[in-house]
Write an enzyme that holds these catalytic residues in place. Structure first.
Site, short mmCIF file in Angstrom:
data_model
loop_
_atom_site.label_atom_id
_atom_site.label_comp_id
_atom_site.label_asym_id
_atom_site.label_seq_id
_atom_site.Cartn_x
_atom_site.Cartn_y
_atom_site.Cartn_z
N GLU A 38 0.83 -1.20 0.00
CA GLU A 38 0.00 0.00 0.00
C GLU A 38 0.87 1.25 0.00
O GLU A 38 0.62 2.22 -0.73
CB GLU A 38 -0.91 0.00 1.22
N ASP A 42 0.61 3.70 -3.21
CA ASP A 42 0.16 5.08 -3.08
C ASP A 42 0.95 5.99 -4.03
O ASP A 42 0.40 6.86 -4.70
CB ASP A 42 0.32 5.54 -1.63
N GLU A 114 -4.64 0.43 -3.62
CA GLU A 114 -3.27 0.95 -3.73
C GLU A 114 -2.26 -0.19 -3.69
O GLU A 114 -1.29 -0.19 -4.47
CB GLU A 114 -3.00 1.94 -2.60
#
Length: 224
Positions: A38, A42, A114
């Site tokens: 994640e 991102d 993400e």
């Protein structure tokens, strides 16, 4: 559906779909859930979203592009994209998180999305990631551009109230109606001892955003 969009899934993708509650409740290493992916995903999301915004709005200054991007990469938009491609059905949760409605929680869906982008980027699927963002994220760009206040009403209301008396508006859930699998939340917002506005939404965040928008209109902060 993930395979249809990104191609063959692998161990990284399975990790990207594993919620921290699953590793915690099964006494597994936290390195086996989606948090590291994640973190990386991102940046992948912001990179490709920035590229597409740069190409789509050649006359817009940096500030305008940043404002649009901030909404496009928000949990609300990512959760919508996640549901469209079936991540809500694929995410691996611990039993407690499952019972608490974690499969529909915006933050869980956004984080998993993400992480999935990070996993597929590391698997060499950059072109497919860009197409995904174009097809499932950028479709909201024009509406965000035209109605930015609607999407950013909570921040606008907070800035207004803090500017007046340094206090924050207070949101409360008035009631929840509809079936358990498809609830509708009614929210009210209070400031300076009075209820300024009420609104509904499919999630608490959406209801709060709608409520903040109505409050901004009531206070004359916006004129839309």
């Amino acid at each position: 559906m993930l395979e249809d969009i990104f191609g063959e899934r692998n161990e990284l993708v399975e990790q990207a779909l594993t919620h921290p509650s699953y590793t915690s409740e099964n006494e597994l290493s936290p390195l086996e859930n989606y948090e590291r992916l994640e973190f990386f995903g991102d940046s992948v999301l912001k990179l490709f979203t920035s590229k597409l915004l740069y190409e789509t709005y050649p006359e817009s200054p940096e500030g305008e592009l940043s404002k649009i991007r901030s909404i496009l990469v928000s949990d609300a938009i990512l959760a919508k994209a996640a549901i469209k491609i079936g991540i809500d059905k694929e995410i691996i949760l611990g039993p407690a998180e499952e019972k608490q409605g974690g499969r529909k929680r915006e933050s869980n869906l956004a984080c998993a999305t993400e992480a999935v982008l990070g996993a597929y980027y590391l698997s060499g699927q950059a072109e497919k990631i860009e197409k995904f963002i174009k097809d499932y994220v950028m479709i909201y760009a024009d509406d965000v551009d035209k109605h930015f206040v609607k999407y950013n009403a909570k921040d606008i209301l907070q800035q207004y109230t803090q500017g007046i008396d340094k206090t924050l508006p207070v949101y409360r859930t008035v009631r929840t109606k509809g079936p358990a699998h498809k609830p509708v939340f009614e929210i009210e917002v209070e400031w300076q001892g009075r209820i300024i506005a009420k609104a509904e939404g499919k999630t608490k965040k959406e209801a709060q955003q709608n409520c903040a928008y109505e409050a901004c209109r009531e206070l004359g902060v916006i004129e839309e």
